[in-house]
Design a protein around this motif. Structure first.
Motif, PDB file in Angstrom:
ATOM      1  N   ARG A   1     -17.824   1.350   4.835  1.00  0.00           N
ATOM      2  CA  ARG A   1     -16.939   0.469   4.536  1.00  0.00           C
ATOM      3  C   ARG A   1     -17.276  -0.536   3.363  1.00  0.00           C
ATOM      4  O   ARG A   1     -16.454  -0.661   2.461  1.00  0.00           O
ATOM      5  CB  ARG A   1     -16.909  -0.514   5.729  1.00  0.00           C
ATOM      6  CG  ARG A   1     -15.893   0.281   6.778  1.00  0.00           C
ATOM      7  CD  ARG A   1     -15.986  -0.718   7.957  1.00  0.00           C
ATOM      8  NE  ARG A   1     -15.169  -0.281   9.070  1.00  0.00           N
ATOM      9  CZ  ARG A   1     -15.478  -0.359  10.549  1.00  0.00           C
ATOM     10  NH1 ARG A   1     -16.343  -1.289  11.034  1.00  0.00           N
ATOM     11  NH2 ARG A   1     -14.767   0.262  11.249  1.00  0.00           N
TER      12      ARG A   1
ATOM     13  N   THR B   1     -15.680   0.612  -4.193  1.00  0.00           N
ATOM     14  CA  THR B   1     -14.911   1.113  -5.116  1.00  0.00           C
ATOM     15  C   THR B   1     -13.344   1.013  -5.157  1.00  0.00           C
ATOM     16  O   THR B   1     -12.937   0.900  -6.426  1.00  0.00           O
ATOM     17  CB  THR B   1     -15.034   2.882  -4.573  1.00  0.00           C
ATOM     18  OG1 THR B   1     -14.553   2.739  -3.211  1.00  0.00           O
ATOM     19  CG2 THR B   1     -16.333   3.392  -4.861  1.00  0.00           C
ATOM     20  N   ASP B   2     -12.919   0.420  -4.025  1.00  0.00           N
ATOM     21  CA  ASP B   2     -11.325  -0.121  -4.186  1.00  0.00           C
ATOM     22  C   ASP B   2     -11.218  -1.032  -5.244  1.00  0.00           C
ATOM     23  O   ASP B   2     -10.083  -1.222  -5.971  1.00  0.00           O
ATOM     24  CB  ASP B   2     -10.822  -0.524  -2.907  1.00  0.00           C
ATOM     25  CG  ASP B   2     -10.598   0.829  -1.740  1.00  0.00           C
ATOM     26  OD1 ASP B   2     -10.516   1.770  -2.266  1.00  0.00           O
ATOM     27  OD2 ASP B   2     -10.490   0.347  -0.754  1.00  0.00           O
ATOM     28  N   MET B   3     -12.343  -2.009  -5.401  1.00  0.00           N
ATOM     29  CA  MET B   3     -11.917  -3.237  -6.079  1.00  0.00           C
ATOM     30  C   MET B   3     -12.660  -3.507  -7.278  1.00  0.00           C
ATOM     31  O   MET B   3     -13.029  -4.343  -7.958  1.00  0.00           O
ATOM     32  CB  MET B   3     -12.389  -4.542  -5.355  1.00  0.00           C
ATOM     33  CG  MET B   3     -11.440  -4.562  -4.015  1.00  0.00           C
ATOM     34  SD  MET B   3      -9.801  -4.373  -4.286  1.00  0.00           S
ATOM     35  CE  MET B   3      -9.097  -6.116  -4.870  1.00  0.00           C
ATOM     36  N   HIS B   4     -13.341  -2.160  -7.778  1.00  0.00           N
ATOM     37  CA  HIS B   4     -14.313  -2.045  -8.533  1.00  0.00           C
ATOM     38  C   HIS B   4     -13.820  -2.767 -10.105  1.00  0.00           C
ATOM     39  O   HIS B   4     -14.491  -3.317 -11.034  1.00  0.00           O
ATOM     40  CB  HIS B   4     -14.891  -0.729  -9.196  1.00  0.00           C
ATOM     41  CG  HIS B   4     -15.635  -0.353 -10.313  1.00  0.00           C
ATOM     42  ND1 HIS B   4     -15.328   0.054 -11.461  1.00  0.00           N
ATOM     43  CD2 HIS B   4     -16.958  -0.810 -10.242  1.00  0.00           C
ATOM     44  CE1 HIS B   4     -16.514   0.004 -12.351  1.00  0.00           C
ATOM     45  NE2 HIS B   4     -17.366  -0.445 -11.629  1.00  0.00           N
ATOM     46  N   GLN B   5     -12.629  -2.611 -10.195  1.00  0.00           N
ATOM     47  CA  GLN B   5     -11.835  -3.161 -11.655  1.00  0.00           C
ATOM     48  C   GLN B   5     -11.860  -4.777 -11.618  1.00  0.00           C
ATOM     49  O   GLN B   5     -11.760  -5.338 -12.748  1.00  0.00           O
ATOM     50  CB  GLN B   5     -10.305  -2.716 -11.763  1.00  0.00           C
ATOM     51  CG  GLN B   5      -9.381  -3.435 -10.686  1.00  0.00           C
ATOM     52  CD  GLN B   5      -9.362  -2.823  -9.415  1.00  0.00           C
ATOM     53  OE1 GLN B   5     -10.281  -1.992  -8.800  1.00  0.00           O
ATOM     54  NE2 GLN B   5      -8.467  -2.974  -8.377  1.00  0.00           N
TER      55      GLN B   5
ATOM     56  N   ASP C   1     -16.647   1.715   0.242  1.00  0.00           N
ATOM     57  CA  ASP C   1     -15.072   1.851   0.163  1.00  0.00           C
ATOM     58  C   ASP C   1     -14.594   0.578  -0.605  1.00  0.00           C
ATOM     59  O   ASP C   1     -13.737   0.819  -1.305  1.00  0.00           O
ATOM     60  CB  ASP C   1     -14.262   1.942   1.530  1.00  0.00           C
ATOM     61  CG  ASP C   1     -12.969   2.328   1.267  1.00  0.00           C
ATOM     62  OD1 ASP C   1     -12.865   3.112   0.512  1.00  0.00           O
ATOM     63  OD2 ASP C   1     -12.362   1.681   2.062  1.00  0.00           O
ATOM     64  N   VAL C   2     -14.995  -0.389   0.020  1.00  0.00           N
ATOM     65  CA  VAL C   2     -14.358  -1.818  -0.976  1.00  0.00           C
ATOM     66  C   VAL C   2     -15.037  -1.976  -2.429  1.00  0.00           C
ATOM     67  O   VAL C   2     -14.210  -2.411  -3.245  1.00  0.00           O
ATOM     68  CB  VAL C   2     -14.745  -3.305  -0.195  1.00  0.00           C
ATOM     69  CG1 VAL C   2     -14.450  -4.433  -0.796  1.00  0.00           C
ATOM     70  CG2 VAL C   2     -14.034  -3.030   1.364  1.00  0.00           C
TER      71      VAL C   2
ATOM     72  N   GLU D   1     -16.027 -10.132  -0.159  1.00  0.00           N
ATOM     73  CA  GLU D   1     -14.586 -11.007   0.024  1.00  0.00           C
ATOM     74  C   GLU D   1     -14.768 -12.243  -0.853  1.00  0.00           C
ATOM     75  O   GLU D   1     -13.863 -12.621  -1.390  1.00  0.00           O
ATOM     76  CB  GLU D   1     -14.835 -11.006   1.644  1.00  0.00           C
ATOM     77  CG  GLU D   1     -13.343 -11.594   1.900  1.00  0.00           C
ATOM     78  CD  GLU D   1     -13.210 -12.282   3.339  1.00  0.00           C
ATOM     79  OE1 GLU D   1     -14.502 -12.449   3.930  1.00  0.00           O
ATOM     80  OE2 GLU D   1     -12.322 -12.626   3.824  1.00  0.00           O
TER      81      GLU D   1
END
Ligand code: SF4
Length: 465
Positions: free
Chosen positions: A306, A312-316, A309-310, A442
């Motif tokens: 998890r 990679t999802d929010m890398h930008q 995952d976060v 977060e």
């Protein structure tokens, strides 16, 4: 937009940095006894005792109470002019007698202060005299740590008291148990709970010391308890000398106790970075797995997945964002590594705790960051503010004292470290382990995206980010 009009306390901070040798302005640390008192509260039925004046003790207690929002029980030798001139032996002997008679702790943990250190009180001799005179009941204990505040910081005081637990209590009983000692470092009660939970998921029997969970983050029961339910028992502190190994988290806060246990009881130790962030948590889990000979369960792999995952999802959002950090060395080393792994740029880093190794370590971690990195140990928040005036950042991470800089420079601040006196949550939600990593992500995302929302022109105000 900078808060030029509202700038108050820090309006005199100049942009030009001049080297200072004998002056600290807005220190990024506090005094040794606070760390010693915090460590002592992690022993079950222990009353910390401050060997010095009432002023020191009141400050130590209030600093901890403001951070944890819990009452902090402790005692003092209450030095007056007489003790300051002739030494504090009579005060400490009487205090030990009174404390065991009135408050009935199982153990007293004495730490010194600047004054008693300057006088040169010999605490082991005073403790021996108290035992000879029958002031310490059978099966009860008094331990101590020297904590002069003119060297080190609260982290040094914590480390000294944890080592004191080993020096006074740990003993070999002739055979090795299958337990592993966990020394958690100067972290929150929530972090200690999380470290124990991870060891439990792995199926590794442990002794954690100190353990402030359920002491400084306990529930509201409506009844006052002098000694809360949590804390490492004295029996476990003694048994730590017979464990099969020790995993110490945070070289500065936990290393001295781990090495002392190795020397005294031949318990081999591994000293790791605090498990903050992906890489350091991987190292912690892998070390426990290897020493205990267990396999990593799916439940832990899912938590790790998890976190990945976060990331990679929010890398930008993380990519090449500049960060300034202030705090304690063990935390900052792991946090800097985590930020670098996120492709963020930690470029200004200050700790108030002295140590050349810290600067070298941070330089090593940030060597691939394509931007100059400022690091100072010991440094202060004044210097950090000056660096920020010369090279602004997107995010600040540090304790409550950073809020003045955040306000003046209009930079979002994530509260992290000690002390946090104007927010809650730190003692209930961990920042260690994979779950702690998720919480940090977060917080970072909330801070950066809230700022983006606030500053976005109408045509670039996004619904999906
Ligand atoms: S006198 Fe020393 S021990 Fe007492 S509060 Fe000040 S720095 Fe801490």
């Amino acid at each position: 937009m900078k808060n030029e009009d509202n700038a108050m306390l820090l309006r005199h901070t100049p942009k030009e940095v001049k080297e200072r040798k004998a002056l600290t302005v807005n220190p990024a640390k506090t005094c040794q006894p606070i760390g010693a008192m915090y460590a002592a509260l992690g022993i079950h039925r222990c009353l910390p005792h401050s060997h010095g004046s009432q002023g020191c003790y009141a400050y130590h207690r209030s600093a901890l109470t403001r951070h944890f929002k819990e009452p902090v029980m402790a005692a003092t030798s209450a030095f007056t002019e007489g003790a300051s001139v002739f030494g504090g032996q009579a005060n400490l002997l009487q205090a030990i007698n009174n404390i065991f008679s009135v408050y009935e702790p199982e153990i007293i943990a004495v730490h010194t202060t600047c004054l008693s250190e300057t006088i040169g009180d010999d605490i082991p001799q005073i403790i021996a005299k108290a035992r000879d005179e029958g002031k310490i009941p059978p099966e009860h204990y008094v331990i101590h740590a020297n904590t002069p505040s003119y060297v080190g910081s609260h982290v040094t005081g914590f480390a000294n008291m944890v080592k004191g637990m080993v020096d006074y209590l740990a003993a070999k009983n002739g055979h090795r148990t299958n337990r592993i000692n966990l020394i958690p470092g100067y972290v929150e009660p929530s972090d200690m709970e999380e470290i124990k939970r991870l060891a439990g998921e792995l199926g590794v029997p442990t002794i954690m010391f100190p353990d402030t969970s359920n002491v400084l983050n306990g529930p509201q029961t409506g009844r006052f308890s002098m000694f809360p339910a949590g804390g490492t028992t004295v029996a476990d502190l003694i048994a730590a000398g017979s464990s099969m190994g020790t995993v110490a988290l945070g070289p500065l806060a936990s290393g001295p106790a781990a090495r002392a246990l190795d020397t005294k009881c031949k318990v081999p130790c591994e000293i790791l970075n605090l498990p903050i962030g992906l890489r350091a948590t991987d190292e912690f889990i892998d070390t426990l797995r290897r020493i205990a000979g267990v396999t990593v369960p799916d439940s832990i792999n899912i938590e790790r997945g998890r976190l990945v995952d976060v990331i990679t999802d929010m890398h930008q959002v993380f990519f090449h964002r500049k960060v300034a950090l202030a705090g304690d060395p063990d935390q900052l080393i792991s946090l800097t590594q985590f930020l670098v792994d996120l492709d963020m740029w930690p470029i200004h880093i200050v700790t108030g705790t002295p140590g050349k190794k810290f600067e070298a370590k941070i330089k090593e971690i940030t060597k691939e960051v394509p931007h100059p990195v400022n690091v100072r140990a010991p440094g202060d928040l004044f210097l950090l503010h000056q660096w920020l005036k010369n090279e602004p950042v997107d995010l600040l991470m540090g304790n409550t004292y950073m809020k003045y800089i955040a306000r003046d420079e209009d930079i979002p601040l994530i509260r992290f470290g000690f002390p946090i006196m104007d927010r809650v949550g730190h003692s209930y939600f961990p920042t260690v382990g994979y779950r702690g990593g998720l919480r940090l992500l977060e917080k970072i995302l909330d801070a950066l995206l809230d700022r983006q929302d606030r500053d976005a022109p109408e045509e670039r105000f996004e619904l999906v980010m």
